[in-house]
Design an enzyme around this catalytic site. Sequence first.
Site: not given
Ligand code: NAP
Length: 245
Positions: A14, A88, A140, A153, A157
């Site tokens: 995702r 990621n 982040s 969180y 990060k």
């Molecule tokens: P997301 O849409 O919630 O997707 C999270 C992904 O992480 C999913 O594919 C999920 O897989 C996987 N995941 C979670 N726990 C896991 C585990 N224990 N083992 C393996 N996979 C796991 O999040 P996102 O927004 O794309 O975020 C991706 C990364 O970017 C994260 O590290 C987040 O902290 C960072 N980030 C995001 C933002 C933002 O605004 N969105 C900002 C800064 C940083 P499943 O669904 O298959 O479990």
Amino acid sequence: MLKNKTVLVTGASRGIGRATALLLAEHGARIIANYNQSEKEVDALLSELHDKGREGVKVRADVSNEQEVKAMFVEVRRLGGIDVLVNNAGVVSNNLLLMTSSGEFQKVVDTNNRGAFLCMQHAARIMTKHGHGKIVNLSSIVGRNGNSGQVAYAGSKAFIIGMTKAAARELGPAGITVNAVAPGLIDTDMTRDLRDDFKVKLLNNVALGRIGTSVDVARVVLFLSTELSDYVSGQVIGVDGCQIM
Ligand code: NAP
């Protein structure tokens, strides 16, 4: 740019991980798409890759589980190793310090930190043998700047930034670059439930005036995964529409 390169993207089912897997595959990479719970979503990703004539396989592992990560890397080695690791996978916790339970804290640290650490360790073993490799860790903006209501969180990060810099120093002599990407507010499942007034307040501080997309982040990961960034290591690159500098 990534022809004949194998890329492991954790949390590829995702959001940012999915967009990264798609973009890197468009540039020639063979994708190993890690997921934990979202099997349907990762299958949809693989169909999309295959429809576009790209290569991709899925490997399930909870990155916070040492045995499952170990098993994932047995599979990675069976597939021929990896050239690029994109750490990621992550979870968020939106809670004030005084409201955060130790269980919630532990889940964030186990997934975001222990998971990234374990994957980096296994990947580095393969990459040091090959004498090259690229590791991109997802930090982040809140790991650099903090954020009220995200103590666990933001801490996780910030850890990613320290780990990235230390590993960049250690692994540089082996020909491996290690960098971090620090996204701001990105439109994914992780942020979809944030209150609208909170998002508006955040966006008021984004000079580029819009929420980021997963593709905005994936493009920077692409840069850090290719030879375009061969002399870049130990860096934290913000992808936040000019929210902080
Ligand atoms: P997301 O849409 O919630 O997707 C999270 C992904 O992480 C999913 O594919 C999920 O897989 C996987 N995941 C979670 N726990 C896991 C585990 N224990 N083992 C393996 N996979 C796991 O999040 P996102 O927004 O794309 O975020 C991706 C990364 O970017 C994260 O590290 C987040 O902290 C960072 N980030 C995001 C933002 C933002 O605004 N969105 C900002 C800064 C940083 P499943 O669904 O298959 O479990």
